[in-house]
Write an enzyme that holds these catalytic residues in place. Sequence first.
Site: not given
Ligand code: AGP
Length: 605
Positions: A2, A27, A75, A99-100, A479, A483, A486, A502, A600
């Site tokens: 939350c 969140r 949440w 929150n919690g 990585e 990217k 995503e 392989h 995020k």
């Molecule tokens: C990465 O571009 C993504 N947004 C996602 O993989 C992110 O790295 C992952 O959810 C971990 O988030 P954090 O670093 O806040 O723990």
Amino acid sequence: MCGIVGHLGPSQSVEIVLEGLRRLEYRGYDSAGVTFLNQSGKLETHKKTGKIVNLEKALSSVNTDSMVSIGHTRWATHGGVTDFNSHPHSHEHLSMVHNGIIENADSLRDTLQGKGFSFKSETDSEVFLMLVFSLLEKMPLKEAILKGFSQVEGNSAFVFINEKTREIFAIKRAAPLVCGTHHTKSQAVVSSDPYALIGAADRIYFPGDEVLCHLSPANKDLISFYDSEGNPSENYKSQKQEMEYDPSDKGDFEHYMLKEIYEQPGLVRSLCQFYFDGDGKKFLEKVSSLRPNRFHISACGTAFYAGLLVRDFIEGINRIPCVYELGSEFRYRNPILKEGDVGLFISQSGETADTLASQGECKSSSIQTVSLVNVEGSSLYRECDYNLLIRAGVEIGVASTKAFTQMGLTGRLLAHALGEHYGDAHHEKKLIDKFSLLAERIDEVLANVEDIKKIAEEIYNKKGYFFTGRGIYYPIALEGALKLKEIAYVHAEGYAAGELKHGPIALIDEEMVNIAIVGPELKDKTISNIQEIKARKGIIVGIGPNDNSLKKISDYFLELNFEGLDELSPLYVNVVNQLLSYYMAKFKGTDIDKPRNLAKSVTVE
Ligand code: AGP
């Protein structure tokens, strides 16, 4: 998780709270609400299921001028997603957000109902509000909150607003809570995330567990702290609010992601300054006392790939074995945690549920834990025994860029702190020079962006993409593929260059692109792997040193100067991939800063 935001000041209280809640939308939540002191001096609550925009619609016909307000994004845990179960919860002259989880809510509710108290919601949160109310018959509000909180079990943060005195009280146990003041604006704020307070506070405070924070317009300092006995407490950390963020401020950049890519050289330099000449020295000093027999590295997504880089640093420099596991897998693998092991958790937000669960697994086995984390005061930051801040500043783009670089470099500093040369000025100078060289090389990549853009325009509409690399570049291949997936919504895979033969090579045809990362290390072997793809008509984007055989087989070639970077080279190459993915997504026209389906911070398992 939350989201909580509270404000008291001369005006604009509801607007400030709503802005803070919008910043916490990443969140994830299912309802939102605010309580404010209206012009009649009464608490007025509005709360709606769904997005904040639903709450804003409900408020559009309301006079929200106010000097004190609290808000919440929920949440749902206890009680369904309904307006009634949304926060804030109010009763007579009090309103509260939570929150919690209150683990003994049922027994407390039974006791209160036995005393004649009734409830409007199905939530555990409301139980605390009514518990405090039940105590008000015998004591003032401050004491009632402290006493009530001592009866509540579980990890929680609560924020109260008192109609009679226009004050706010906040208290927490093992849950995120941060307060702030802005003296020129004569306002005090509170939140579950410092990110929500940027611009509203110029000083922030991280209270300890069980510390009661009292925000009051009657207090010239606007804020004071009390221990569980109600006596003044010094159990809080205070610091200048250094993070800058203005929702309209992308500067000259079209997207936050691009702005954050360009911030990297400066952040690399400031990270060095922080840990070698600034406040970070004490964090490095503290972590240098560790003597791990083995590291367990656990993280998610981009942070996990940064963890693979950190594994290379630690195993290469410190010769300490590292096992590594995805955050979502770690606790289900019945990990072998032995005395002398250390858990290393990497996270930008510090709120990723799977990473927090991995840390909890180690903590419950009495394994010491270290974080590489961006948000000070985050759950991971508070749960770990040792913390190294990655100092990436606020990262708005959902696709992580600068945080990855800072995670890798902070991991390199961890390896230095655990190394035999820690504290040796000569070696520190060499490392600082290497960081500085990396920043210069990233500057060069950024200056060369047009070449990258041209390649992106040529390849953005192909069928699929393999990012390949060997050794220390393998994590960069992983990585790079993430990217691109995503933000461009195309299928991409990161592969060890030697592994394609392989099986995956079956996918290669004239519509498949190989983003081939070639470092000076293992160069010839890597080029041989690329030739196998070339022979099957794959499109080759070569990224590597000035090498004729590489240039010859590349359909597109980006020359990089690896000289002097050594183990930091992968972070240099990675910036090319960031830009390549960014421009491919741009040509595809996707929502680069807020890609579909993504959050995020993934605060659910
Ligand atoms: C990465 O571009 C993504 N947004 C996602 O993989 C992110 O790295 C992952 O959810 C971990 O988030 P954090 O670093 O806040 O723990």
